[in-house]
Design a protein around this motif. Structure first.
Motif, PDB file in Angstrom:
ATOM      1  N   THR A 192       1.006  -1.102  -0.174  1.00 33.56           N
ATOM      2  CA  THR A 192       0.045  -0.029   0.059  1.00 33.56           C
ATOM      3  C   THR A 192       0.969   1.246  -0.135  1.00 33.56           C
ATOM      4  OG1 THR A 192      -1.726   1.047   1.112  1.00 33.56           O
ATOM      5  CG2 THR A 192      -0.207   0.318   2.511  1.00 33.56           C
ATOM      6  N   GLY A 193       0.383   2.222  -0.863  1.00 30.72           N
ATOM      7  CA  GLY A 193       0.950   3.649  -0.600  1.00 30.72           C
ATOM      8  C   GLY A 193       0.502   4.405  -1.435  1.00 30.72           C
ATOM      9  N   SER A 194       0.929   5.648  -1.538  1.00 29.37           N
ATOM     10  CA  SER A 194       0.423   6.817  -2.410  1.00 29.37           C
ATOM     11  C   SER A 194       1.635   7.288  -3.272  1.00 29.37           C
ATOM     12  CB  SER A 194      -0.226   7.893  -1.716  1.00 29.37           C
ATOM     13  OG  SER A 194      -0.830   9.007  -2.391  1.00 29.37           O
ATOM     14  N   PRO A 195       1.182   7.327  -4.697  1.00 30.06           N
ATOM     15  CA  PRO A 195       0.109   7.055  -5.431  1.00 30.06           C
ATOM     16  C   PRO A 195      -0.186   5.788  -5.872  1.00 30.06           C
ATOM     17  CG  PRO A 195       1.646   8.230  -6.806  1.00 30.06           C
ATOM     18  CD  PRO A 195       2.293   7.562  -5.540  1.00 30.06           C
ATOM     19  N   SER A 196       0.706   4.914  -5.505  1.00 33.50           N
ATOM     20  CA  SER A 196       0.586   3.299  -6.037  1.00 33.50           C
ATOM     21  C   SER A 196      -0.907   2.702  -5.855  1.00 33.50           C
ATOM     22  CB  SER A 196       1.842   2.600  -5.419  1.00 33.50           C
ATOM     23  OG  SER A 196       2.935   3.104  -5.282  1.00 33.50           O
ATOM     24  N   GLY A 197      -1.367   2.962  -4.562  1.00 25.83           N
ATOM     25  CA  GLY A 197      -2.685   2.262  -4.347  1.00 25.83           C
ATOM     26  C   GLY A 197      -2.276   1.061  -3.520  1.00 25.83           C
ATOM     27  N   THR A 198      -3.398   0.411  -3.152  1.00 27.06           N
ATOM     28  CA  THR A 198      -3.372  -0.940  -2.489  1.00 27.06           C
ATOM     29  C   THR A 198      -3.537  -2.211  -3.055  1.00 27.06           C
ATOM     30  OG1 THR A 198      -3.852   0.531  -0.486  1.00 27.06           O
ATOM     31  CG2 THR A 198      -4.168  -1.818  -0.173  1.00 27.06           C
ATOM     32  N   ILE A 199      -2.806  -3.051  -2.931  1.00 24.76           N
ATOM     33  CA  ILE A 199      -3.009  -4.417  -3.429  1.00 24.76           C
ATOM     34  C   ILE A 199      -3.153  -5.622  -2.148  1.00 24.76           C
ATOM     35  CG2 ILE A 199      -0.733  -4.735  -4.228  1.00 24.76           C
ATOM     36  CD1 ILE A 199      -1.957  -6.284  -6.795  1.00 24.76           C
ATOM     37  N   ILE A 200      -4.074  -6.317  -2.553  1.00 22.85           N
ATOM     38  CA  ILE A 200      -3.794  -7.543  -1.596  1.00 22.85           C
ATOM     39  C   ILE A 200      -3.668  -8.822  -2.485  1.00 22.85           C
ATOM     40  CG2 ILE A 200      -4.989  -8.930   0.142  1.00 22.85           C
ATOM     41  CD1 ILE A 200      -6.479  -6.454   1.225  1.00 22.85           C
ATOM     42  N   ASP A 201      -2.974  -9.682  -2.447  1.00 19.55           N
ATOM     43  CA  ASP A 201      -2.947 -10.670  -3.283  1.00 19.55           C
ATOM     44  C   ASP A 201      -2.669 -12.075  -2.316  1.00 19.55           C
ATOM     45  OD1 ASP A 201      -1.359 -11.531  -6.163  1.00 19.55           O
ATOM     46  OD2 ASP A 201      -0.559 -12.560  -4.696  1.00 19.55           O
ATOM     47  N   ILE A 202      -3.270 -13.227  -3.063  1.00 25.70           N
ATOM     48  CA  ILE A 202      -2.811 -14.430  -2.553  1.00 25.70           C
ATOM     49  C   ILE A 202      -2.283 -15.162  -3.874  1.00 25.70           C
ATOM     50  CG2 ILE A 202      -5.297 -15.271  -2.984  1.00 25.70           C
ATOM     51  CD1 ILE A 202      -4.562 -17.449  -0.600  1.00 25.70           C
ATOM     52  N   THR A 203      -1.180 -15.930  -3.533  1.00 28.44           N
ATOM     53  CA  THR A 203      -0.545 -16.738  -4.579  1.00 28.44           C
ATOM     54  C   THR A 203      -0.354 -18.200  -3.823  1.00 28.44           C
ATOM     55  OG1 THR A 203       0.535 -14.766  -5.704  1.00 28.44           O
ATOM     56  CG2 THR A 203       1.706 -16.996  -6.082  1.00 28.44           C
ATOM     57  N   THR A 204      -0.656 -19.063  -4.645  1.00 29.27           N
ATOM     58  CA  THR A 204      -0.545 -20.348  -3.779  1.00 29.27           C
ATOM     59  C   THR A 204      -0.375 -21.296  -4.791  1.00 29.27           C
ATOM     60  OG1 THR A 204      -1.560 -22.092  -2.244  1.00 29.27           O
ATOM     61  CG2 THR A 204      -2.829 -20.730  -3.687  1.00 29.27           C
ATOM     62  N   GLY A 205       0.427 -22.437  -4.663  1.00 31.83           N
ATOM     63  CA  GLY A 205       0.706 -23.756  -5.528  1.00 31.83           C
ATOM     64  C   GLY A 205       0.931 -24.963  -4.523  1.00 31.83           C
ATOM     65  N   TRP A 206       0.202 -25.869  -5.047  1.00 31.46           N
ATOM     66  CA  TRP A 206      -0.001 -27.447  -4.320  1.00 31.46           C
ATOM     67  C   TRP A 206       0.273 -28.272  -5.330  1.00 31.46           C
ATOM     68  CZ3 TRP A 206      -4.949 -29.659  -2.092  1.00 31.46           C
ATOM     69  CH2 TRP A 206      -4.629 -30.608  -1.351  1.00 31.46           C
ATOM     70  N   GLN A 207       1.574 -29.112  -5.049  1.00 31.09           N
ATOM     71  CA  GLN A 207       1.966 -30.011  -5.955  1.00 31.09           C
ATOM     72  C   GLN A 207       1.217 -31.344  -5.264  1.00 31.09           C
ATOM     73  OE1 GLN A 207       4.363 -29.694  -8.306  1.00 31.09           O
ATOM     74  NE2 GLN A 207       3.510 -31.835  -8.974  1.00 31.09           N
ATOM     75  N   ILE A 208      -0.054 -31.657  -5.906  1.00 27.46           N
ATOM     76  CA  ILE A 208      -1.000 -32.444  -5.208  1.00 27.46           C
ATOM     77  C   ILE A 208      -0.318 -33.907  -5.180  1.00 27.46           C
ATOM     78  CG2 ILE A 208      -3.265 -33.364  -5.228  1.00 27.46           C
ATOM     79  CD1 ILE A 208      -3.911 -30.590  -6.084  1.00 27.46           C
ATOM     80  N   SER A 209       0.403 -34.177  -6.305  1.00 26.61           N
ATOM     81  CA  SER A 209       1.006 -35.439  -6.748  1.00 26.61           C
ATOM     82  C   SER A 209       2.261 -35.345  -7.343  1.00 26.61           C
ATOM     83  CB  SER A 209       0.100 -36.678  -7.359  1.00 26.61           C
ATOM     84  OG  SER A 209       0.056 -36.166  -8.630  1.00 26.61           O
ATOM     85  N   ASP A 210       3.118 -36.106  -7.561  1.00 32.07           N
ATOM     86  CA  ASP A 210       4.239 -35.951  -8.402  1.00 32.07           C
ATOM     87  C   ASP A 210       3.924 -35.385  -9.692  1.00 32.07           C
ATOM     88  OD1 ASP A 210       6.150 -36.663  -6.470  1.00 32.07           O
ATOM     89  OD2 ASP A 210       6.494 -38.865  -7.387  1.00 32.07           O
ATOM     90  N   ASP A 211       2.845 -35.899 -10.196  1.00 31.67           N
ATOM     91  CA  ASP A 211       2.478 -35.237 -11.565  1.00 31.67           C
ATOM     92  C   ASP A 211       1.354 -34.251 -11.814  1.00 31.67           C
ATOM     93  OD1 ASP A 211       3.876 -37.622 -12.331  1.00 31.67           O
ATOM     94  OD2 ASP A 211       1.981 -38.932 -12.327  1.00 31.67           O
ATOM     95  N   PHE A 212       0.770 -34.069 -10.504  1.00 36.55           N
ATOM     96  CA  PHE A 212      -0.529 -33.030 -10.755  1.00 36.55           C
ATOM     97  C   PHE A 212      -0.184 -31.651  -9.868  1.00 36.55           C
ATOM     98  CE2 PHE A 212      -4.927 -31.557  -9.614  1.00 36.55           C
ATOM     99  CZ  PHE A 212      -5.053 -30.873 -10.817  1.00 36.55           C
ATOM    100  N   TYR A 213      -0.221 -30.690 -10.414  1.00 30.09           N
ATOM    101  CA  TYR A 213       0.104 -29.410  -9.716  1.00 30.09           C
ATOM    102  C   TYR A 213      -1.169 -28.602 -10.050  1.00 30.09           C
ATOM    103  CZ  TYR A 213       2.125 -24.685  -8.795  1.00 30.09           C
ATOM    104  OH  TYR A 213       2.221 -23.477  -8.323  1.00 30.09           O
ATOM    105  N   LEU A 214      -1.419 -27.541  -8.868  1.00 36.44           N
ATOM    106  CA  LEU A 214      -2.416 -26.777  -8.784  1.00 36.44           C
ATOM    107  C   LEU A 214      -2.180 -25.605  -8.162  1.00 36.44           C
ATOM    108  CD1 LEU A 214      -5.535 -26.064  -9.661  1.00 36.44           C
ATOM    109  CD2 LEU A 214      -6.084 -26.790  -7.354  1.00 36.44           C
ATOM    110  N   GLY A 215      -2.445 -24.397  -9.105  1.00 36.95           N
ATOM    111  CA  GLY A 215      -1.839 -22.884  -8.630  1.00 36.95           C
ATOM    112  C   GLY A 215      -3.034 -22.176  -8.658  1.00 36.95           C
ATOM    113  N   LEU A 216      -2.873 -20.955  -7.887  1.00 32.54           N
ATOM    114  CA  LEU A 216      -3.932 -20.123  -7.873  1.00 32.54           C
ATOM    115  C   LEU A 216      -3.473 -18.745  -7.562  1.00 32.54           C
ATOM    116  CD1 LEU A 216      -7.481 -20.451  -6.172  1.00 32.54           C
ATOM    117  CD2 LEU A 216      -6.013 -18.725  -5.247  1.00 32.54           C
ATOM    118  N   ASN A 217      -4.085 -17.659  -8.156  1.00 27.99           N
ATOM    119  CA  ASN A 217      -3.473 -16.418  -7.790  1.00 27.99           C
ATOM    120  C   ASN A 217      -4.971 -15.426  -7.839  1.00 27.99           C
ATOM    121  OD1 ASN A 217      -1.971 -13.816  -9.628  1.00 27.99           O
ATOM    122  ND2 ASN A 217      -2.339 -13.938  -7.323  1.00 27.99           N
ATOM    123  N   ALA A 218      -5.037 -14.808  -6.727  1.00 28.36           N
ATOM    124  CA  ALA A 218      -6.300 -13.956  -6.607  1.00 28.36           C
ATOM    125  C   ALA A 218      -5.921 -12.688  -5.916  1.00 28.36           C
ATOM    126  CB  ALA A 218      -7.292 -14.553  -5.614  1.00 28.36           C
TER     127      ALA A 218
END
Lengths: 184, 354
Positions: free
Chosen positions: B218-244
């Motif tokens: 957060t700051g001015s004049p930049s504004g404010t950002i809240i972000d979640i970045t996550t990655g889950w290596q569910i198995s050796d072959d399958f990966y799931l990432g998410l960004n919001a």
């Protein structure tokens, strides 16, 4: 000697066990040192082993059964780079068991953990993805994978050498310093 | 059985040497990449600069064998001190870093620095870093080596690229860490209104293989950002990432965006992986320069990407389709105003990492 003879893989003579896994194991005799001294020397050795880029402490000590367990890793590099650039780390389990004048080491469970470039220009481990070193890879990536195996084989030999030289360390019992007696 | 004989009694001299360490680790590391691509927008649209419909960062030149960048990163760690200097040349670099005005004149100079910082680890837990750094916010990165997809998301394009400043990292364990820092405005080498942004990151590992980063700036004049970045290596072959992320700025340039992107990826072998990126992205209502209100727009994107890996080379074929709530794209090159709610493209890229 626990090495399974007759099951030697073609690659750099990796010894393999009944499950087809790379598995270095041998009984080393060190005449003249009792199990307690060997256990102490083994503990000093194991304290020097670590998994790179990890804060976890893996050393497990069992003084009752004179057994030590830990986990370590070797760095492996990409081939063809101008300067060595990290491809990943190969982690392994190591176990030491002691008897009077003897130590049995077992180094096994070699898994490759790929490193990837992060947003800050540094390489770091890809979390949660470990590939067994015995795994066969496609022909497209075989050359680099074989190179990793070769490096791991050589570094394991160095590790065993280091273990052996650490095991024979012996602290000379401190002799009592004679005190000058003026009332002689 | 091997017999080791005691040499003449050796006194125990403790030489601390970690068997896991490599001598090379203290040397200068050189790594980097080059990338090139061909992209075709199925509408055939391109503007006067040869840029096609989909307005996300990089890989934007229509029907041309185009280049990304050559990127070279130098890094070294000696004892507790470390440095990274990364420079890059090429369109991808130019479009990702700010220009600089030396001596205050109006001629922009291309600096070509992607990362330039130094760190000192005061302990295993606490380290301090200062300089110009790739942003800690978001899922995708500038370097094509760090991304699975070659085209980029709207979240990436509209978020910060760099946050230069000074930050303190506290790595409490392998499963928990946090960072706080003071930063310049987004994407500048020099902040003319002084250090004005505050940033923080919380990192934790709920279960082995699942990494979660919560980011805040957060700051001015930049504004404010809240972000979640996550990655889950569910198995050796399958990966799931998410960004919001949710971003807002107030004042004259009031506006912002919100969005979410999912990144499922499956490795069929060490040489062949397939991944999908689904993204929902919404521009918030904002006030234009003529003080008129521009209503919010949203876009849904689906990208299907394959990675074919041959040692250091990755070939990336990719198909992408974007659909917007309003006319956001162009049907053909002669159009002056957007007149289409969708756009689609195919690209093939080659990325070589060293």
């Amino acid at each position: 000697m626990v090495l399974i003879s007759g099951f030697i893989s073609e690659d750099y003579n990796f010894p393999i066990n009944e499950q087809g896994k790379y598995h270095f194991s041998e009984v080393v005799e060190i005449p003249g040192l009792d199990k307690e001294q060997l256990y102490e020397n083994g503990t000093s050795f194991m304290k020097k082993i670590k998994v790179l880029n990890s804060k976890k402490k893996y050393l497990y000590t069992d003084i009752e059964n004179l057994t030590l367990k830990s986990k370590g890793s070797f760095m492996v590099y990409k081939i063809g780079s101008i300067k060595k650039s990290i491809a990943g780390a190969v982690e392994y389990n190591i176990q030491l068991e002691f008897k009077d004048g003897k130590c049995r080491y077992t180094i096994s469970s070699f898994t490759f953990n790929e490193y990837k470039r992060n947003r800050y220009g540094k390489y770091e481990p890809v979390k949660g993805k470990h590939s067994p070193l015995e795994m066969e890879v496609s022909s497209l990536n075989k050359k680099e994978w074989e190179k990793h195996r070769q490096v791991v084989y050589e570094k394991t030999q160095d590790l065993i050498q280091n273990l052996q030289s650490d095991l024979i360390q012996y602290e000379e019992p401190k002799t009592k310093k004679s005190k000058k007696n003026d009332n002689w | 059985m091997k017999k080791l004989f005691l040499p003449i009694i050796v006194s125990l001299i403790s030489v601390v040497h970690l068997y896991a360490q490599d001598e090379e680790e203290n040397g200068l590391q050189i790594s980097g990449s080059v990338d090139t691509y061909w992209k075709y927008d199925f509408s055939g649209y391109k503007d006067g600069s040869g840029i096609s419909n989909i307005p996300t960062s990089f890989a934007d030149e229509q029907n041309s064998i185009s280049i990304g960048m050559i990127d070279v990163a130098l890094s070294q760690t000696v004892g507790k001190a470390s440095l990274v200097g990364e420079f890059a040349f090429g369109p991808r670099s130019v479009k990702s870093i700010p220009l600089f005005q030396p001596d205050g004149d109006n001629d922009d100079a291309y600096v070509g620095i992607q990362n330039l910082y130094a760190s000192y680890a005061f302990s295993d837990v606490f380290s301090l870093t200062a300089g110009y750094m790739g942003t800690f916010v978001g899922y995708e990165v500038i370097s094509p080596v760090g991304n699975f997809n070659y085209s980029t998301s709207y979240l990436f394009t509209n978020g910060p690229f760099q946050n230069s400043g000074i930050k303190a990292d506290f790595a409490i364990s392998d499963r928990f860490a946090f960072m706080v820092g003071l930063f310049n405005d987004w994407n500048v080498y020099q902040d003319f209104n002084g250090i004005s942004d505050f940033g923080a990151q919380l990192y934790f590992v709920p279960i082995e293989g699942w990494n979660v980063y919560l980011n805040f700036v957060t700051g001015s004049p930049s504004g404010t950002i809240i972000d979640i970045t996550t990655g889950w290596q569910i198995s050796d072959d399958f990966y799931l990432g998410l960004n919001a992320a949710d971003y807002w700025v107030t004042g004259e340039n009031a506006g912002g965006y919100t969005g979410v992107a999912l990144y499922p990826q499956y490795a069929f072998s060490d040489a062949f992986e397939v991944g999908v990126r689904y993204e929902y992205f919404k521009f918030k209502e904002f006030t234009d320069t003529d003080l008129s209100k521009i209503s919010s727009q949203n876009v849904n994107t689906l990208t299907l990407t394959a990675n074919l890996k041959a040692g250091p080379l990755t070939v990336i074929p990719e198909f992408r389709i974007d659909g917007a709530s309003d006319d956001f794209f162009y049907k053909k090159s002669s159009e002056i105003t957007p007149n289409s709610k969708s756009a689609s493209q195919f690209l093939i890229a080659a990325v070589y990492a060293f």
